[in-house]
Scaffold this motif. Structure first.
Motif, PDB file in Angstrom:
ATOM      1  N   ALA A  60       0.843  -1.204   0.000  1.00  0.00           N
ATOM      2  CA  ALA A  60       0.000   0.000   0.000  1.00  0.00           C
ATOM      3  C   ALA A  60       0.878   1.254   0.000  1.00  0.00           C
ATOM      4  CB  ALA A  60      -0.949  -0.018   1.196  1.00  0.00           C
ATOM      5  N   SER A  61       1.730   1.363  -1.031  1.00  0.00           N
ATOM      6  CA  SER A  61       2.738   2.433  -1.046  1.00  0.00           C
ATOM      7  C   SER A  61       2.192   3.780  -1.519  1.00  0.00           C
ATOM      8  CB  SER A  61       3.912   2.037  -1.935  1.00  0.00           C
ATOM      9  OG  SER A  61       3.508   1.984  -3.284  1.00  0.00           O
ATOM     10  N   LYS A  62       1.302   3.753  -2.514  1.00  0.00           N
ATOM     11  CA  LYS A  62       0.818   4.986  -3.139  1.00  0.00           C
ATOM     12  C   LYS A  62       2.012   5.861  -3.529  1.00  0.00           C
ATOM     13  CE  LYS A  62      -2.949   8.337  -2.536  1.00  0.00           C
ATOM     14  NZ  LYS A  62      -3.864   8.909  -1.511  1.00  0.00           N
ATOM     15  N   ALA A  63       3.065   5.179  -4.028  1.00  0.00           N
ATOM     16  CA  ALA A  63       4.298   5.829  -4.495  1.00  0.00           C
ATOM     17  C   ALA A  63       4.938   6.726  -3.434  1.00  0.00           C
ATOM     18  CB  ALA A  63       4.056   6.600  -5.790  1.00  0.00           C
ATOM     19  N   PRO A 115      13.079  -2.241  -6.878  1.00  0.00           N
ATOM     20  CA  PRO A 115      13.798  -1.367  -5.943  1.00  0.00           C
ATOM     21  C   PRO A 115      13.126  -0.017  -5.691  1.00  0.00           C
ATOM     22  CG  PRO A 115      15.313  -2.376  -7.504  1.00  0.00           C
ATOM     23  CD  PRO A 115      13.927  -2.721  -7.959  1.00  0.00           C
ATOM     24  N   GLY A 116      12.246   0.422  -6.564  1.00  0.00           N
ATOM     25  CA  GLY A 116      11.540   1.684  -6.367  1.00  0.00           C
ATOM     26  C   GLY A 116      10.753   1.720  -5.066  1.00  0.00           C
ATOM     27  N   PHE A 117      10.367   0.549  -4.549  1.00  0.00           N
ATOM     28  CA  PHE A 117       9.621   0.517  -3.295  1.00  0.00           C
ATOM     29  C   PHE A 117      10.462   0.990  -2.118  1.00  0.00           C
ATOM     30  CE2 PHE A 117       6.645  -1.782  -5.879  1.00  0.00           C
ATOM     31  CZ  PHE A 117       5.419  -1.451  -5.335  1.00  0.00           C
ATOM     32  N   ALA A 118      11.787   0.872  -2.212  1.00  0.00           N
ATOM     33  CA  ALA A 118      12.661   1.412  -1.160  1.00  0.00           C
ATOM     34  C   ALA A 118      12.563   2.936  -1.147  1.00  0.00           C
ATOM     35  CB  ALA A 118      14.102   0.966  -1.386  1.00  0.00           C
TER      36      ALA A 118
END
Length: 137
Positions: A60-63, A115-118
């Motif tokens: 549930a990152s919503k960027a 890796p963008g989730f980091a």
């Protein structure tokens, strides 16, 4: 607008048996349809996922936005969802994991493949929830 962006991805996903191009080309993507917590209407969101045994894991990152995505709140209100993976469509139950070693392990598994989730985690002060999806069939 995010809704147009999502609508285009959803259309491409369904037209190409779950395959999409652009920034998601070659990535594992699913369509999650939850029930709107206030509207009661179906809401579909394209989401990256990883597998954890029999479970599917979404984030549930919503960027990295300061708030959780709407679909997350929909799952809290009504955990039964529809998942589309490629040409498969099935009912599943969503379970939120908001803290602890399991949440951290599952989030790290997503970071490993995307890796963008980091970066999303670095952009926000909230702890980004992990949601597991278990098939009901």
């Amino acid at each position: 607008m995010a809704n147009d962006w999502n609508a285009n991805i959803i259309e491409e996903f369904r037209a190409n048996s779950g395959k999409v191009g652009g920034p998601f080309e070659g990535r594992d993507l699913l369509l999650l349809t939850s029930t709107g917590r206030t509207s009661g209407l179906p809401r579909t969101s394209p989401l990256a996922y990883v597998r954890d045994g029999e479970r599917i894991v979404i984030i549930a990152s919503k960027a990295g936005a300061p708030t959780n995505p709407d679909w997350y709140y929909n799952i809290l209100a009504n955990p039964e969802v529809t998942v589309e993976l490629g040409t498969d469509k099935f009912q599943a139950e969503g379970t939120a994991i908001t803290e602890g070693p399991e949440r951290d392990r599952l989030y790290a598994a997503m970071v490993e493949v995307m890796p963008g989730f980091a970066e999303y985690a670095e952009k926000t002060s909230r702890v980004i929830p992990v949601v597991t999806l278990a098939s009901l069939s």
